[in-house]
Design a protein around this motif. Structure first.
Motif, PDB file in Angstrom:
ATOM      1  N   LEU A   9      24.580  31.871  58.527  1.00  0.00           N
ATOM      2  CA  LEU A   9      23.381  32.587  58.100  1.00  0.00           C
ATOM      3  C   LEU A   9      22.184  31.645  57.938  1.00  0.00           C
ATOM      4  O   LEU A   9      21.045  32.037  58.163  1.00  0.00           O
ATOM      5  CB  LEU A   9      23.639  33.351  56.798  1.00  0.00           C
ATOM      6  CG  LEU A   9      24.558  34.560  56.923  1.00  0.00           C
ATOM      7  CD1 LEU A   9      24.874  35.127  55.541  1.00  0.00           C
ATOM      8  CD2 LEU A   9      23.952  35.626  57.822  1.00  0.00           C
ATOM      9  N   LEU A  67      21.051  37.243  52.213  1.00  0.00           N
ATOM     10  CA  LEU A  67      20.534  36.324  53.224  1.00  0.00           C
ATOM     11  C   LEU A  67      19.896  35.112  52.552  1.00  0.00           C
ATOM     12  O   LEU A  67      19.429  35.207  51.415  1.00  0.00           O
ATOM     13  CB  LEU A  67      19.520  37.035  54.119  1.00  0.00           C
ATOM     14  CG  LEU A  67      20.074  38.199  54.947  1.00  0.00           C
ATOM     15  CD1 LEU A  67      18.968  38.828  55.778  1.00  0.00           C
ATOM     16  CD2 LEU A  67      21.212  37.759  55.836  1.00  0.00           C
ATOM     17  N   TRP A  95      26.616  40.094  51.513  1.00  0.00           N
ATOM     18  CA  TRP A  95      26.068  38.753  51.433  1.00  0.00           C
ATOM     19  C   TRP A  95      24.549  38.800  51.372  1.00  0.00           C
ATOM     20  O   TRP A  95      23.916  39.504  52.152  1.00  0.00           O
ATOM     21  CB  TRP A  95      26.471  37.974  52.684  1.00  0.00           C
ATOM     22  CG  TRP A  95      26.896  36.585  52.368  1.00  0.00           C
ATOM     23  CD1 TRP A  95      26.087  35.477  52.289  1.00  0.00           C
ATOM     24  CD2 TRP A  95      28.210  36.129  52.096  1.00  0.00           C
ATOM     25  NE1 TRP A  95      26.824  34.376  51.980  1.00  0.00           N
ATOM     26  CE2 TRP A  95      28.143  34.755  51.852  1.00  0.00           C
ATOM     27  CE3 TRP A  95      29.444  36.760  52.026  1.00  0.00           C
ATOM     28  CZ2 TRP A  95      29.258  33.990  51.556  1.00  0.00           C
ATOM     29  CZ3 TRP A  95      30.542  35.999  51.738  1.00  0.00           C
ATOM     30  CH2 TRP A  95      30.451  34.633  51.504  1.00  0.00           C
ATOM     31  N   LEU A 138      28.763  38.096  63.955  1.00  0.00           N
ATOM     32  CA  LEU A 138      27.907  37.164  63.216  1.00  0.00           C
ATOM     33  C   LEU A 138      28.138  35.736  63.700  1.00  0.00           C
ATOM     34  O   LEU A 138      27.196  34.991  63.957  1.00  0.00           O
ATOM     35  CB  LEU A 138      28.182  37.266  61.714  1.00  0.00           C
ATOM     36  CG  LEU A 138      27.449  36.249  60.840  1.00  0.00           C
ATOM     37  CD1 LEU A 138      25.949  36.467  60.867  1.00  0.00           C
ATOM     38  CD2 LEU A 138      27.983  36.310  59.415  1.00  0.00           C
ATOM     39  N   CYS A 180      17.996  35.349  61.108  1.00  0.00           N
ATOM     40  CA  CYS A 180      18.592  36.492  60.403  1.00  0.00           C
ATOM     41  C   CYS A 180      17.834  37.794  60.628  1.00  0.00           C
ATOM     42  O   CYS A 180      18.354  38.862  60.320  1.00  0.00           O
ATOM     43  CB  CYS A 180      18.681  36.192  58.908  1.00  0.00           C
ATOM     44  SG  CYS A 180      19.902  34.930  58.516  1.00  0.00           S
TER      45      CYS A 180
END
Length: 94
Positions: A61, A24, A22, A78, A66
């Motif tokens: 996120l 950010l 993924w 997470l 982060c």
């Protein structure tokens, strides 16, 4: 309700855990999220995350610091990181 593959509409799917990569929200880097709830189709071999999981990851996120995440983190860890805001105030879909 029977769940079907979003790609081929097959009902031969299974829930698995898999790694996803993924970017950010600030675009500085990508991370690996391990043990992510994933759908695997036994007919067309597609492996993907449900829209619900995608939205959960994106919101989390967006709402956390982060910088405290390394290059690899599990999905559960997470989701346990405390949020800086209660919700994503820029998400007008909910």
């Amino acid at each position: 309700m029977t769940t079907v593959c979003q790609w081929c509409n097959s009902t031969k799917i299974e829930q698995i855990s898999d790694s996803v990569f993924w970017e950010l929200p600030d675009g500085t880097r990508a991370i690996e999220i391990t043990n992510t709830p994933t759908i695997s189709c036994l007919d067309c071999s597609m492996v993907y995350q449900s829209e619900t999981i995608v939205k959960e990851i994106e919101n989390q996120l967006f709402l956390i610091d982060c910088k405290q995440i390394g290059n690899v983190i599990s999905f559960d860890k997470l989701m346990q990181i405390p949020r800086l805001l209660k919700r994503n105030y820029f998400d007008f879909t909910s």
